[in-house]
Scaffold this active site. Structure first.
Site, PDB file in Angstrom:
ATOM      1  N   ASP A   1       0.811  -1.434   0.142  1.00 52.47           N
ATOM      2  CA  ASP A   1      -0.056  -0.142   0.065  1.00 52.47           C
ATOM      3  C   ASP A   1       0.790   1.269   0.062  1.00 52.47           C
ATOM      4  O   ASP A   1       0.561   2.218  -0.830  1.00 52.47           O
ATOM      5  CB  ASP A   1      -0.886  -0.079   1.227  1.00 52.47           C
ATOM      6  CG  ASP A   1      -2.240   0.764   1.365  1.00 52.47           C
ATOM      7  OD1 ASP A   1      -2.472   1.115   0.121  1.00 52.47           O
ATOM      8  OD2 ASP A   1      -2.701   1.031   2.220  1.00 52.47           O
TER       9      ASP A   1
ATOM     10  N   ASN B   1       1.676   7.889   5.828  1.00 50.82           N
ATOM     11  CA  ASN B   1       3.113   7.332   5.983  1.00 50.82           C
ATOM     12  C   ASN B   1       3.237   6.097   6.983  1.00 50.82           C
ATOM     13  O   ASN B   1       3.951   5.376   6.695  1.00 50.82           O
ATOM     14  CB  ASN B   1       3.822   8.434   6.640  1.00 50.82           C
ATOM     15  CG  ASN B   1       3.379   9.120   7.934  1.00 50.82           C
ATOM     16  OD1 ASN B   1       2.224   9.221   8.006  1.00 50.82           O
ATOM     17  ND2 ASN B   1       4.208   9.525   8.816  1.00 50.82           N
TER      18      ASN B   1
ATOM     19  N   PRO C   1      -8.844   7.009   6.174  1.00 45.87           N
ATOM     20  CA  PRO C   1      -7.641   7.073   5.883  1.00 45.87           C
ATOM     21  C   PRO C   1      -6.973   7.937   4.537  1.00 45.87           C
ATOM     22  O   PRO C   1      -8.131   8.378   3.822  1.00 45.87           O
ATOM     23  CB  PRO C   1      -7.312   5.667   5.336  1.00 45.87           C
ATOM     24  CG  PRO C   1      -8.532   5.189   5.084  1.00 45.87           C
ATOM     25  CD  PRO C   1      -9.811   6.151   5.781  1.00 45.87           C
ATOM     26  N   SER C   2      -5.891   8.063   4.325  1.00 47.26           N
ATOM     27  CA  SER C   2      -5.536   8.780   3.238  1.00 47.26           C
ATOM     28  C   SER C   2      -5.905   8.041   1.809  1.00 47.26           C
ATOM     29  O   SER C   2      -5.751   6.831   1.943  1.00 47.26           O
ATOM     30  CB  SER C   2      -4.039   9.177   3.272  1.00 47.26           C
ATOM     31  OG  SER C   2      -3.396   9.342   1.781  1.00 47.26           O
ATOM     32  N   GLU C   3      -5.972   8.808   0.691  1.00 41.11           N
ATOM     33  CA  GLU C   3      -6.482   8.072  -0.409  1.00 41.11           C
ATOM     34  C   GLU C   3      -5.126   7.385  -1.129  1.00 41.11           C
ATOM     35  O   GLU C   3      -5.216   6.331  -1.877  1.00 41.11           O
ATOM     36  CB  GLU C   3      -7.081   8.681  -1.565  1.00 41.11           C
ATOM     37  CG  GLU C   3      -6.288   9.773  -2.121  1.00 41.11           C
ATOM     38  CD  GLU C   3      -6.973  10.170  -3.225  1.00 41.11           C
ATOM     39  OE1 GLU C   3      -7.789   9.639  -3.898  1.00 41.11           O
ATOM     40  OE2 GLU C   3      -6.874  11.464  -3.590  1.00 41.11           O
TER      41      GLU C   3
ATOM     42  N   THR D   1      -3.022  21.373   6.284  1.00 38.21           N
ATOM     43  CA  THR D   1      -4.196  20.756   6.318  1.00 38.21           C
ATOM     44  C   THR D   1      -4.617  20.881   7.817  1.00 38.21           C
ATOM     45  O   THR D   1      -6.099  21.159   8.173  1.00 38.21           O
ATOM     46  CB  THR D   1      -4.186  19.398   6.002  1.00 38.21           C
ATOM     47  OG1 THR D   1      -3.583  19.150   4.804  1.00 38.21           O
ATOM     48  CG2 THR D   1      -5.412  18.835   5.855  1.00 38.21           C
TER      49      THR D   1
ATOM     50  N   GLU E   1      -1.867  16.492  14.977  1.00 37.14           N
ATOM     51  CA  GLU E   1      -0.679  15.993  15.119  1.00 37.14           C
ATOM     52  C   GLU E   1      -0.019  16.279  13.710  1.00 37.14           C
ATOM     53  O   GLU E   1      -0.276  15.608  12.902  1.00 37.14           O
ATOM     54  CB  GLU E   1      -0.686  14.528  15.619  1.00 37.14           C
ATOM     55  CG  GLU E   1       0.826  13.984  16.130  1.00 37.14           C
ATOM     56  CD  GLU E   1       1.714  13.617  15.072  1.00 37.14           C
ATOM     57  OE1 GLU E   1       2.537  14.504  14.332  1.00 37.14           O
ATOM     58  OE2 GLU E   1       1.866  12.721  14.738  1.00 37.14           O
TER      59      GLU E   1
ATOM     60  N   CYS F   1       7.046  12.210  10.682  1.00 40.81           N
ATOM     61  CA  CYS F   1       6.988  13.444  11.117  1.00 40.81           C
ATOM     62  C   CYS F   1       7.926  13.992  12.090  1.00 40.81           C
ATOM     63  O   CYS F   1       8.427  15.138  12.304  1.00 40.81           O
ATOM     64  CB  CYS F   1       5.491  13.807  12.062  1.00 40.81           C
ATOM     65  SG  CYS F   1       5.273  12.458  13.213  1.00 40.81           S
TER      66      CYS F   1
ATOM     67  N   LYS G   1       4.008  24.626  19.104  1.00 40.92           N
ATOM     68  CA  LYS G   1       4.060  25.643  17.859  1.00 40.92           C
ATOM     69  C   LYS G   1       3.308  25.177  16.839  1.00 40.92           C
ATOM     70  O   LYS G   1       2.141  24.410  17.202  1.00 40.92           O
ATOM     71  CB  LYS G   1       5.391  26.041  17.396  1.00 40.92           C
ATOM     72  CG  LYS G   1       6.497  26.709  18.724  1.00 40.92           C
ATOM     73  CD  LYS G   1       7.327  27.490  18.143  1.00 40.92           C
ATOM     74  CE  LYS G   1       8.509  26.891  17.553  1.00 40.92           C
ATOM     75  NZ  LYS G   1       9.851  27.463  17.421  1.00 40.92           N
TER      76      LYS G   1
ATOM     77  N   GLY H   1       1.536  21.299  16.176  1.00 42.61           N
ATOM     78  CA  GLY H   1       0.052  20.834  16.385  1.00 42.61           C
ATOM     79  C   GLY H   1      -0.394  21.040  17.831  1.00 42.61           C
ATOM     80  O   GLY H   1       0.100  21.917  18.877  1.00 42.61           O
TER      81      GLY H   1
ATOM     82  N   GLU I   1      -1.259  12.920  22.120  1.00 38.60           N
ATOM     83  CA  GLU I   1      -1.754  11.598  21.875  1.00 38.60           C
ATOM     84  C   GLU I   1      -0.856  10.506  22.659  1.00 38.60           C
ATOM     85  O   GLU I   1       0.064  11.019  23.483  1.00 38.60           O
ATOM     86  CB  GLU I   1      -1.596  11.040  20.544  1.00 38.60           C
ATOM     87  CG  GLU I   1      -2.441  11.892  19.407  1.00 38.60           C
ATOM     88  CD  GLU I   1      -2.591  11.247  17.919  1.00 38.60           C
ATOM     89  OE1 GLU I   1      -1.649  11.300  17.452  1.00 38.60           O
ATOM     90  OE2 GLU I   1      -3.705  10.862  17.638  1.00 38.60           O
TER      91      GLU I   1
HETATM   92  P1  NDP Z   1      -2.396  16.155   4.078  1.00 42.26           P
HETATM   93  O1  NDP Z   1      -2.212  16.519   5.505  1.00 42.26           O
HETATM   94  O2  NDP Z   1      -2.894  16.680   2.982  1.00 42.26           O
HETATM   95  O3  NDP Z   1      -3.040  14.733   4.573  1.00 42.26           O
HETATM   96  C1  NDP Z   1      -3.438  13.826   5.652  1.00 42.26           C
HETATM   97  C2  NDP Z   1      -4.880  13.162   5.908  1.00 42.26           C
HETATM   98  O4  NDP Z   1      -5.909  14.247   5.774  1.00 42.26           O
HETATM   99  C3  NDP Z   1      -4.996  12.567   4.506  1.00 42.26           C
HETATM  100  O5  NDP Z   1      -5.824  11.453   5.020  1.00 42.26           O
HETATM  101  C4  NDP Z   1      -5.828  13.263   3.685  1.00 42.26           C
HETATM  102  O6  NDP Z   1      -6.658  12.704   2.648  1.00 42.26           O
HETATM  103  C5  NDP Z   1      -6.538  14.387   4.769  1.00 42.26           C
HETATM  104  N1  NDP Z   1      -6.886  15.559   4.231  1.00 42.26           N
HETATM  105  C6  NDP Z   1      -6.447  16.333   3.157  1.00 42.26           C
HETATM  106  N2  NDP Z   1      -7.146  17.499   3.201  1.00 42.26           N
HETATM  107  C7  NDP Z   1      -8.199  17.431   4.053  1.00 42.26           C
HETATM  108  C8  NDP Z   1      -9.078  18.452   4.275  1.00 42.26           C
HETATM  109  N3  NDP Z   1      -9.143  19.575   4.008  1.00 42.26           N
HETATM  110  N4  NDP Z   1     -10.069  18.183   5.260  1.00 42.26           N
HETATM  111  C9  NDP Z   1      -9.955  16.966   5.846  1.00 42.26           C
HETATM  112  N5  NDP Z   1      -8.855  15.804   5.553  1.00 42.26           N
HETATM  113  C10 NDP Z   1      -8.094  16.327   4.871  1.00 42.26           C
HETATM  114  O7  NDP Z   1      -0.899  15.440   3.911  1.00 42.26           O
HETATM  115  P2  NDP Z   1      -0.294  15.188   2.582  1.00 42.26           P
HETATM  116  O8  NDP Z   1      -0.493  13.698   2.318  1.00 42.26           O
HETATM  117  O9  NDP Z   1      -0.745  16.054   1.438  1.00 42.26           O
HETATM  118  O10 NDP Z   1       1.041  15.598   2.823  1.00 42.26           O
HETATM  119  C11 NDP Z   1       1.555  16.976   2.906  1.00 42.26           C
HETATM  120  C12 NDP Z   1       2.727  17.061   3.977  1.00 42.26           C
HETATM  121  O11 NDP Z   1       2.031  17.031   5.185  1.00 42.26           O
HETATM  122  C13 NDP Z   1       3.714  16.104   3.690  1.00 42.26           C
HETATM  123  O12 NDP Z   1       4.641  16.445   2.583  1.00 42.26           O
HETATM  124  C14 NDP Z   1       4.384  16.136   4.876  1.00 42.26           C
HETATM  125  O13 NDP Z   1       5.099  17.502   5.177  1.00 42.26           O
HETATM  126  C15 NDP Z   1       2.974  16.308   5.795  1.00 42.26           C
HETATM  127  N6  NDP Z   1       2.571  15.231   6.568  1.00 42.26           N
HETATM  128  C16 NDP Z   1       2.868  14.935   7.886  1.00 42.26           C
HETATM  129  C17 NDP Z   1       2.328  13.612   8.641  1.00 42.26           C
HETATM  130  C18 NDP Z   1       2.642  13.618   9.902  1.00 42.26           C
HETATM  131  O14 NDP Z   1       2.719  12.520  10.139  1.00 42.26           O
HETATM  132  N7  NDP Z   1       2.571  14.565  10.720  1.00 42.26           N
HETATM  133  C19 NDP Z   1       1.537  12.683   7.804  1.00 42.26           C
HETATM  134  C20 NDP Z   1       1.671  13.080   6.240  1.00 42.26           C
HETATM  135  C21 NDP Z   1       2.040  14.433   5.749  1.00 42.26           C
HETATM  136  P3  NDP Z   1      -5.991  12.514   1.322  1.00 42.26           P
HETATM  137  O15 NDP Z   1      -4.565  12.092   1.445  1.00 42.26           O
HETATM  138  O16 NDP Z   1      -7.038  11.201   0.842  1.00 42.26           O
HETATM  139  O17 NDP Z   1      -6.029  13.723   0.323  1.00 42.26           O
END
Ligand code: NDP
Length: 485
Positions: free
Chosen positions: A88, A147, A171-173, A227, A245, A279, A450, A453, A457
């Site tokens: 995945d 991730n 979950p993320s798509e 986001t 977070e 992260c 800051k 988040g 958790e």
């Molecule tokens: P996002 O923050 O966009 O995605 C995280 C989750 O939020 C996914 O399930 C996503 O869905 C969902 N999401 C996105 N937009 C919205 C919204 N408007 N309302 C509600 N849910 C939403 O992360 P990205 O995948 O775009 O990654 C961008 C950057 O974020 C990375 O490059 C990294 O810097 C950071 N990141 C940090 C993480 C951490 O563990 N703290 C984990 C992942 C990313 P979907 O993916 O289906 O669009």
């Protein structure tokens, strides 16, 4: 049937999401997308389950039994879940097994918290008995990134269920395959139907519809800071709590008096584990000026020796990135560092070779000669990219290390205990690792300062995050009560 590949094609009418294996571009699996129109029914089902299943009023030690059974179900399918997560999102198989272990441990831990968590009998200030209770919110939305799917899902779902809520998990798509497995295992373990549901689809569509839904009473999100901010705005307007977070740009610090062998190994593992898609990745390396050239050279040698390979290859240390579009984003980040005057000491490109051609691979990259104010020292790459910076004295270090919007984690390598204490206290970070790095266990609170988040958790407070405090007063007076003044 309309089909969509990860988040690379945006089309609101699509009804199937295809998870692409980033190791070779093959199809890892498909899931049905949830349309925003279906969301009302999902939320309604969650409330029905919450109100009619008896879950919120079930005695905590009985909820604990169920959480243990979910852990057993995960343990029984550990290998297939790890294989599925590998397909995945491309993480090395060993890491995926570790993530499933983490999820199992999280369910067991919150079973234990159910058994042991206490509320307060508060000091009496009158003729009554006063005490607190923890009440569930009702329906909680849990939104997780790509991730570390099974681990992040468990970090939210286990305490939210332990507190008596119904959970809607999105979950993320880009990594949609694990969440339905968790829901299926929970159902098989005996969790009442509807208490854990999964919605699938793009964040800006189904994710934001979930966050805005009037039936959702609490939001728990892990993902990017942009986001998180958007979700926080909606939650603020709706006056529902949001645990966020978010990202980091964590400083990993090496003083001249450190055990350099251990420090160098930890610096490399701390950024290149999970191909930097973590992260808490230690993405800014601060080296005391007197040992800068020596330590940097050792870091580069070790980085070059990392085995980049398909995620199921023996001895793999760095697998592909989670998606092709993310790999391209990481490469753009490195190109920008180059434009800002950065020196690329290793990496900076996809690896060459037949085994890499069809996958989303990127070489572990070390960059220096950037000022701390460079954008690439300020923003998260979320990939295998380390920037190295020298520092003079402690004051200089602390100013540089705290000089980003983030505050998630940091690492300090020094044999001087008092210095570790001083610097650890001065750094703006939710987790401080001294002579170790990237330890993150379910029994210890985790979260950011800051822009990294809001809320914590894990740990016992990880359950309180999903509960609201109710204060009760039981009158003890024999005489009619006087009107309170
Ligand atoms: P996002 O923050 O966009 O995605 C995280 C989750 O939020 C996914 O399930 C996503 O869905 C969902 N999401 C996105 N937009 C919205 C919204 N408007 N309302 C509600 N849910 C939403 O992360 P990205 O995948 O775009 O990654 C961008 C950057 O974020 C990375 O490059 C990294 O810097 C950071 N990141 C940090 C993480 C951490 O563990 N703290 C984990 C992942 C990313 P979907 O993916 O289906 O669009």
């Amino acid at each position: 049937m309309n089909v969509r590949l990860g988040s690379e094609v945006a089309n609101a009418t699509d009804d199937v999401i295809v998870s692409i294996n980033p190791a070779d571009g093959s199809v890892a699996g498909t899931v049905e997308a949830t349309s925003p129109a279906e969301l009302d029914a999902v939320v309604e089902r969650a409330w029905t389950a919450f109100r009619s299943s008896g879950w919120p009023t079930l005695l905590p030690h009985r909820r604990a039994l169920l959480l243990q059974k979910v852990a057993d179900g995960l343990a029984a399918q550990k290998e297939s879940l790890a294989q599925l997560q590998m397909a995945d999102n491309g993480k090395p198989l060993g890491e995926c097994r570790g993530m499933v272990d983490s999820a199992i441990g999280t369910f067991r831990y919150y079973a234990g918290v159910c058994e042991t968590i206490e509320t307060d009998v508060t000091p009496r200030r009158g003729d009554y008995l006063s005490f607190t209770l923890l009440e569930p919110f009702g329906v909680v939305a849990a939104i997780t990134p790509w991730n570390s799917p099974i681990m992040n899902d468990a970090t939210k779902v286990a305490p939210a269920l332990a507190a008596g809520n119904a959970v809607i998990l999105k979950p993320s798509e880009d990594s949609p395959l694990l969440a339905p497995e968790l829901a299926r295992i929970a159902l098989a373990a005996g969790l009442p139907e509807g208490l854990l549901q999964v919605v699938q689809g793009r964040g800006p569509e189904i994710g934001s519809a979930l966050v805005a839904h009037p039936g959702v009473r609490m939001i728990s999100f892990t993902g990017g800071t942009a986001t998180g901010r958007a979700i926080g705005r909606v939650a603020g307007e709706r006056l529902v709590p949001a645990a966020l977070e978010l990202g980091g740009k964590s400083p990993h610090i090496v003083f001249a008096d450190a055990d350099l062998d251990h420090a160098v190994a930890a610096v490399v593992a701390g950024i290149f584990g999970s191909a930097g898609q973590s992260c808490v990745a230690g993405s800014r390396l601060f080296i005391e000026a007197s040992i800068y050239d020596d330590v940097l050279a050792r870091v580069v040698v070790r980085t070059k020796s990392l085995r980049v390979a398909p995620p199921d290859a023996p001895g793999v240390e760095v697998g592909p990135l989670a998606s092709f579009h993310h790999r391209d984003r990481v490469h753009r980040f490195v190109e920008r560092a180059r434009e800002e005057g950065g020196r690329i000491l290793c990496g900076g490109a996809a690896p060459a070779g037949d085994e890499f051609d069809a996958g989303a691979y990127y070489l572990p990259t070390v960059i220096d000669r950037l000022g701390p104010e460079a954008l690439t020292c300020q923003e998260e790459a979320f990939g295998p990219v380390l920037v190295a910076l020298p520092f003079g004295d402690e004051q200089d270090l602390i100013a540089q290390a705290n000089g980003t919007a983030f505050g998630l984690a940091c690492g300090i390598w020094s044999d001087n205990f008092k210095r570790c204490w001083r610097v650890g206290r001065a750094l703006e970070a939710g987790s401080v690792w001294v002579n170790t790095y990237k330890q993150s266990v379910t029994s210890t609170p985790f979260g950011g300062f800051k822009s990294s988040g809001l809320g914590r958790e894990k740990g016992i407070d990880g359950l309180r995050l999903y509960a609201q405090v109710k204060s009760m007063y039981f009158g003890l007076h024999e005489q009619p009560l006087e009107v309170a003044r």
